[in-house]
Design a protein around this motif. Structure first.
Motif, PDB file in Angstrom:
ATOM      1  N   ARG A   1       0.835  -1.209   0.000  1.00  9.95           N
ATOM      2  CA  ARG A   1       0.000   0.000   0.000  1.00  9.95           C
ATOM      3  C   ARG A   1       0.872   1.263   0.000  1.00  9.95           C
ATOM      4  NH1 ARG A   1      -5.778   0.413   1.931  1.00  9.95           N
ATOM      5  NH2 ARG A   1      -6.277   2.459   1.080  1.00  9.95           N
ATOM      6  N   LYS A   2       1.904   1.277   0.838  1.00  6.83           N
ATOM      7  CA  LYS A   2       2.767   2.458   0.927  1.00  6.83           C
ATOM      8  C   LYS A   2       3.453   2.748  -0.404  1.00  6.83           C
ATOM      9  CE  LYS A   2       5.456   2.826   4.572  1.00  6.83           C
ATOM     10  NZ  LYS A   2       6.345   2.416   5.691  1.00  6.83           N
TER      11      LYS A   2
ATOM     12  N   HIS B   1       2.546   1.636  -3.435  1.00  7.82           N
ATOM     13  CA  HIS B   1       1.521   1.990  -4.425  1.00  7.82           C
ATOM     14  C   HIS B   1       1.138   3.462  -4.295  1.00  7.82           C
ATOM     15  CE1 HIS B   1      -2.203   1.873  -6.787  1.00  7.82           C
ATOM     16  NE2 HIS B   1      -2.780   2.496  -5.767  1.00  7.82           N
ATOM     17  N   GLU B   2       0.882   3.913  -3.080  1.00  8.26           N
ATOM     18  CA  GLU B   2       0.485   5.306  -2.876  1.00  8.26           C
ATOM     19  C   GLU B   2       1.617   6.261  -3.223  1.00  8.26           C
ATOM     20  OE1 GLU B   2      -0.948   5.369   1.140  1.00  8.26           O
ATOM     21  OE2 GLU B   2      -2.908   4.521   0.593  1.00  8.26           O
TER      22      GLU B   2
ATOM     23  N   GLU C   1       1.486   6.507  -6.985  1.00  9.41           N
ATOM     24  CA  GLU C   1       0.329   7.272  -7.437  1.00  9.41           C
ATOM     25  C   GLU C   1       0.494   8.767  -7.179  1.00  9.41           C
ATOM     26  OE1 GLU C   1      -2.668   5.998  -9.045  1.00  9.41           O
ATOM     27  OE2 GLU C   1      -1.049   4.561  -9.395  1.00  9.41           O
ATOM     28  N   SER C   2       1.160   9.123  -6.090  1.00  7.80           N
ATOM     29  CA  SER C   2       1.340  10.535  -5.731  1.00  7.80           C
ATOM     30  C   SER C   2       2.668  11.108  -6.206  1.00  7.80           C
ATOM     31  CB  SER C   2       1.239  10.700  -4.219  1.00  7.80           C
ATOM     32  OG  SER C   2       2.304  10.007  -3.563  1.00  7.80           O
TER      33      SER C   2
ATOM     34  N   LEU D   1      -9.123  -1.829  -4.834  1.00  3.04           N
ATOM     35  CA  LEU D   1      -9.194  -0.377  -5.008  1.00  3.04           C
ATOM     36  C   LEU D   1     -10.258  -0.015  -6.049  1.00  3.04           C
ATOM     37  CD1 LEU D   1      -5.420   0.655  -4.972  1.00  3.04           C
ATOM     38  CD2 LEU D   1      -7.123   1.114  -3.191  1.00  3.04           C
TER      39      LEU D   1
END
Length: 310
Positions: A183-184, A186-187, A190-191, A305
């Motif tokens: 998750r970390k 991936h985020e 994405e950011s 998601l």
């Protein structure tokens, strides 16, 4: 056989039911709304009416280091209640076989690595997950006591290494290491973040097995139950550093930033690697590589998601 599976909605329970080995048996897997495993009377009634040939106890309150440190009493009480209720109900109703899933958290924090089954109960547990570990130790001992007292009952314990996989929990507040990393990273991708933080120095080593491999091992244990030791580690027999898990996840996801270490955060045990010599003698080994397992788990996370379920 008729199999009573607890924890059927969890990551391990779903993997057990999705495995091809499940097709050969009739599986009864009550949800938590159908059966509250902390209610001893309800568990006794359910097991008596189900009359299974074998129980696979895979239920439990699970979580990562943050959750264990924040709620040790709940992790101890709930896991002990569930385990004792299931095992005692099986004994009282005469279920001949029970396969209890333990945890590598059962081992003393200063036990020599790789962790051998003979080290169980011979030292203090790791403080960051002591409540969970104590409960797992107690349930495993209960299984051993019952098997010793009753020649007609065989209640055995598999001790898995750390796990990850499909249907894992990706909430940072409760997730284990690998889904948290997924998750970390991936985020961060994405950011377009340039860095991702790692707790501690990242040198601690952990053995994480894909949940589908554990399911394969569980069905191998069911099919070869008579030859299964009373307690047996089940894992990879090799490990990776926390830094390596982050690096491999970044490679799979395609994020090319940098990692920074927060040295004020706990690192946990420096190593927790299982001795799998008994497992090898039993004739089973895991097959899924770390890259393949992370890729499958990440694809599942992306699907969650898209459905707004993560």
């Amino acid at each position: 056989m008729k199999v009573l599976l607890t924890g059927g909605r969890g990551m391990v329970g779903r993997a057990i039911q999705d495995h091809p080995g499940a097709a050969a048996h009739r599986i009864v897997a009550p949800t938590s709304t159908e059966l509250d495993l902390t209610d001893r009377t309800a568990v006794m009634k359910f097991v008596s009416e189900a009359a299974p040939d074998i129980v696979i106890h895979a239920a439990g309150r699970v979580g990562g280091i943050q959750a264990n440190m924040a709620n040790p009493a709940a992790f101890l009480a709930e896991n002990m209640d569930m385990g004792f209720n299931v095992v005692l109900a099986a004994r009282e109703t005469g279920v001949p076989s029970l396969l209890n899933l333990g945890s590598s958290c059962m081992y003393p924090h200063d036990a020599p690595n790789p962790l051998h089954e003979e080290s169980l109960g011979k030292g203090e547990l790791e403080p960051t997950n002591e409540g969970y570990g104590l409960a797992k130790v107690a349930v495993a001992r209960l299984c051993a006591f019952i098997s010793r007292e009753r020649d007609d009952l065989a209640y055995k314990t598999l001790i898995p290494c750390n796990l990850y996989g499909l249907n894992d929990k990706f909430d940072p507040a409760i997730s284990h290491l690998v889904p948290a990393i997924i998750r970390k990273v991936h985020e961060a991708k994405e950011s377009s973040a340039e860095t991702v933080e790692i707790w501690g120095d990242g040198t601690a080593r952990r053995e994480f097995m894909f949940s589908g491999d554990l399911a394969d091992g569980v069905w191998a244990a069911v099919e070869g139950f008579d030859a299964l030791p009373a307690r047996m580690n089940i894992g990879l027999g090799y490990d990776y550093s926390i830094n390596e898990y982050y690096a491999e996840t970044a490679r799979v996801i395609g994020w090319e930033g940098a990692f920074v270490h927060d040295l004020s955060r706990p690192t946990g045990m420096k190593q927790k690697l299982l001795d799998v010599s008994a497992q090898k003698d039993f004739g089973w080994e895991a097959r899924t590589s770390l890259a393949e397992g992370i890729a499958q788990t990440y694809a599942h996370f992306q699907d969650l998601l898209e459905r707004g379920a993560a």
